[in-house]
Structure formats: structure tokens, C-alpha cells
Design a protein around this motif. Structure first.
Motif, PDB file in Angstrom:
ATOM      1  N   THR A  45       0.829  -1.194   0.000  1.00  0.00           N
ATOM      2  CA  THR A  45       0.000   0.000   0.000  1.00  0.00           C
ATOM      3  C   THR A  45       0.872   1.256   0.000  1.00  0.00           C
ATOM      4  N   PRO A  46       0.815   2.085  -1.044  1.00  0.00           N
ATOM      5  CA  PRO A  46       1.662   3.270  -1.091  1.00  0.00           C
ATOM      6  C   PRO A  46       1.463   4.216   0.083  1.00  0.00           C
ATOM      7  N   GLN A  47       0.245   4.330   0.604  1.00  0.00           N
ATOM      8  CA  GLN A  47       0.031   5.233   1.738  1.00  0.00           C
ATOM      9  C   GLN A  47       0.891   4.843   2.931  1.00  0.00           C
ATOM     10  N   ILE A  48       1.008   3.543   3.181  1.00  0.00           N
ATOM     11  CA  ILE A  48       1.825   3.088   4.310  1.00  0.00           C
ATOM     12  C   ILE A  48       3.306   3.246   3.985  1.00  0.00           C
ATOM     13  N   ALA A  49       3.683   2.981   2.752  1.00  0.00           N
ATOM     14  CA  ALA A  49       5.080   3.196   2.359  1.00  0.00           C
ATOM     15  C   ALA A  49       5.488   4.649   2.580  1.00  0.00           C
ATOM     16  N   ARG A  50       4.587   5.559   2.254  1.00  0.00           N
ATOM     17  CA  ARG A  50       4.911   6.977   2.458  1.00  0.00           C
ATOM     18  C   ARG A  50       5.043   7.307   3.943  1.00  0.00           C
ATOM     19  N   LEU A  51       4.207   6.697   4.782  1.00  0.00           N
ATOM     20  CA  LEU A  51       4.343   6.890   6.226  1.00  0.00           C
ATOM     21  C   LEU A  51       5.710   6.396   6.702  1.00  0.00           C
ATOM     22  N   GLN A  52       6.175   5.280   6.167  1.00  0.00           N
ATOM     23  CA  GLN A  52       7.471   4.737   6.560  1.00  0.00           C
ATOM     24  C   GLN A  52       8.606   5.656   6.125  1.00  0.00           C
ATOM     25  N   VAL A  53       8.523   6.189   4.919  1.00  0.00           N
ATOM     26  CA  VAL A  53       9.559   7.107   4.435  1.00  0.00           C
ATOM     27  C   VAL A  53       9.527   8.406   5.243  1.00  0.00           C
TER      28      VAL A  53
END
Length: 366
Positions: A45-53
Motif C-alpha cells: 500500500t503506497p500510503q503506508i510506504a509513504r508513512l514509513q519514508v
């Protein structure tokens, strides 16, 4: 909307626990003085990837090219594909992706590297390669020592690629029974990776990154001398496998499956509307004694068995008041497999659904 108003079966993600897990493992990497590159095959999920970054991750790891394309579309611009790329159609997609993001590809053979080299040369570009080393798991990965030296010699003349790192995955850490065993695996993994990096440097390769670390051992990152980054994935949600591995407590698991009781065929048996097409059969039964899942708030219920569309619960006398239509939250054995089975993540805080995020990389196995 209250989460119990959702149609079932569906995935629920507790936002508070999700963010706590992201921040906890970022802190582990920060305290060890290394970077974090989470494996997004867990959430897709890109939304979670962005949270991680945003929390500090240097980029992401993916398993497949299709996942990488989704993450690039979602705004992630530093991606490692920790999987060999084989086949002309994939090579064509790889070249197109490499024009869009900072891309690195893992490989463990001359055949894979030379094909990438040829594709890169035709496209007039250079693609980063990391050599995957087997630290004892017995899956993919070149053996350290002489085999690695032979591969290095074969790769040296290739143009269109540059070997800038090594990576490992000590999957046997999941079989460890104690933290002492997990620490030992972490130390050994790091030693193999570091020495392999030195081998490649001695062959003239500009090795910058030494990458390792599954969720069970990444919490011991401070012991992994020579490793420059870790790639845990499942930590973001947690599941019963990670609880067994000591990576987090059951209360820290952020993902659950909401299911509805659709039958009460016997006093000690209830059936829910989720079977193997939701929970899968991946992984082993819970060490908590709750079978194929853990029913939140009802630890005495045993998630006994699944077939495709049905999940059978065995009920103790204290739980036999369960009725058709009741809804239960169940933590699965392996969250990564569950995420790939459904279309959406329902993001919940204080029992209220805040957002619904599509699992954009679901099914992206090519």
C-alpha cells in the motif's frame, strides 16, 4: 462509521498501533546507526510506504517488479527489488521503471545480471545491482567464498550495470526458539554479509550497501556489525508468527480480520465467513493455543480450521452465547498473505473508520 458496521470479511488496521510499529523499528535502526528500508510486500500500500519514508526510511524493498511499479506510481522514488528479474517482458518494464526512480535489483547469478546488463546497454543507462548472498537459509543467494569470487569474476566485464551492494535474508530466524538463537543468527548474518562485501570490494566493486535483517532479527540491529541497512517487513502490522518470534506483543498487532458468525451448527461450534481465501493456510498454528488465529477479546475461542469460504471456531462453555450475526476481530497467523487476498485496508482509530486505502499492489506477483 463504527468498524463493526463494515461488511465482512474485511481487514482492519489500527492506525495508532500501525504508527507505533513504524516508529519503533525506525528507532531501532536509528539507534544502531543504520538505515531502514522496509519490505512493502507486507502491506502493498503506497500510503503506508509513504508513512514509513516520512518516519525516516531511506526507501522501500519490494519482492516483485509489479510491486515496484505500484510504489513508483505512489510517489516512492528509492526502490530495491529483492528478487531476480528474468524474462524479456520484465526486462523491458525494468528499464522503463529505472527511468523514473532510483532502482536497484538483486541477483545471484551471471545469467540474471548479464540479461539486465544487455537491457540497460540498449536503453543507454546503468542499473544498480546488489548480489544476494545465502547466509544459511537455503533459498536463493550465492554461497559466500569461492562461489562468490567466481561470480564476481564473471560480472566484472559486464557494462550497463554496477554492483554497489550485497543483501541477505536469514529466513531461518523464524525457526529460532529463543532470543539468544535469534541474536546468534543476526550476528552470523551480519558477518557473512560484511565479509562478502569485502570480497567484492577486493574484486574491484564499489560496494556501498550491506543489507540484511528480517523482522525477527532486525530488533537486534545493534549487534549486526558491518550491516548498513535492514529490511524488515512484517513489523508494520505484526501477526501471530511475529508474536511467536518475539518481535512484538499480541497487543501491538495492528492488523486484524473482521468476520461475521454465519452459522451456529452446534453448541461448541461457530462458523465465520472467512476461510482460506481470506486467512490462507500459510504458517503454523498459534503458539498461544488459539489455532489458526487469535480472536481479540475472546482468547478462549479456538480458530480450529478453514476451508475455502468457512472458518470453524471451537467454543468453550463461556463463549457459547455467540450468535449468528456477531462480528469478531481475528489476528491472523501471517498478515502478509492475508493482505494479498483482499482489496482494501480499513484504517480505524478509536473504533471509527477514518479512511479506506486500496491495496494497490495486491496480486502484483509478476
Amino acid at each position: 462509521m463504527n468498524k463493526y458496521e463494515l461488511d465482512t470479511p474485511c481487514i482492519i488496521v489500527d492506525r495508532t498501533k500501525l504508527l507505533a510499529n513504524i516508529n519503533r523499528y525506525q528507532a531501532i535502526a536509528d539507534e544502531a546507526g543504520i538505515t531502514l528500508r522496509p519490505h512493502v510486500k507486507t502491506h502493498k500500500t503506497p500510503q503506508i510506504a509513504r508513512l514509513q519514508v516520512e518516519a525516516g526510511a531511506v526507501g522501500v524493498t519490494v519482492a516483485k517488479l509489479g510491486e515496484a511499479e505500484v510504489m513508483a506510481d505512489g510517489g516512492i522514488n528509492n526502490i530495491v527489488i529483492a528478487y531476480p528479474i528474468v524474462g524479456q517482458s520484465k526486462l523491458e518494464r525494468l528499464v522503463q521503471l529505472a527511468k523514473r526512480v532510483k532502482l536497484t535489483v538483486a541477483c545471484d547469478s551471471y545469467e540474471v545480471a548479464s540479461a539486465i546488463s544487455e537491457a540497460a546497454l540498449k536503453a543507454g543507462m546503468v542499473i544498480n545491482i546488489w548480489i544476494e548472498i545465502d547466509p544459511g537459509y537455503g533459498r536463493v543467494g550465492v554461497q559466500p567464498g569461492e562461489s562468490l569470487e567466481r561470480l564476481a569474476g564473471a560480472l566484472a566485464p559486464l557494462q550497463g550495470i554496477v554492483v554497489t551492494g550485497v543483501l541477505e535474508f536469514a529466513g531461518h530466524s523464524y525457526d529460532a526458539q529463543t532470543d539468544e538463537e535469534r541474536k546468534s543468527i543476526a550476528v552470523h548474518e551480519a558477518a557473512v554479509a560484511s565479509s562478502s562485501a569485502d570480497t567484492l570490494r577486493g574484486c574491484g566493486f564499489p560496494i556501498e550497501t550491506v543489507s540484511g535483517g528480517s523482522t525477527p532479527v532486525s530488533r537486534f540491529a545493534s549487534l549486526m556489525q558491518g550491516v548498513t541497512e535492514i529490511r524488515p517487513g512484517t513489523y508494520v502490522f505484526g501477526d501471530l508468527t511475529q508474536v511467536q518470534a518475539g518481535a512484538l506483543e499480541i497487543e501491538q498487532c495492528a492488523l486484524s480480520v473482521l468476520a461475521t458468525v454465519i452459522s451456529r451448527p452446534a453448541p461448541d461450534r461457530a462458523v465465520i465467513d472467512g476461510g482460506t481465501k481470506v486467512f490462507t493456510m500459510d504458517g503454523e498454528d498459534s503458539v498461544l493455543g488459539t489455532g489458526r488465529g487469535y480472536v481479540i477479546g475472546h482468547p478462549e475461542i479456538n480458530v480450529s480450521w478453514f476451508n475455502e469460504e468457512h472458518g470453524v471456531l471451537v467454543l468453550p462453555p463461556s463463549e457459547q452465547g455467540l450468535k449468528v450475526g456477531d462480528k469478531l476481530e481475528i489476528i491472523p497467523v501471517h498478515c502478509c498473505a492475508v493482505v494479498n487476498m483482499l482489496d482494501e485496508l480499513n484504517i480505524v482509530q478509536d473504533d471509527l473508520v477514518q479512511e479506506i486505502w486500496p491495496i494497490a499492489a495486491r496480486g502484483k506477483v509478476k
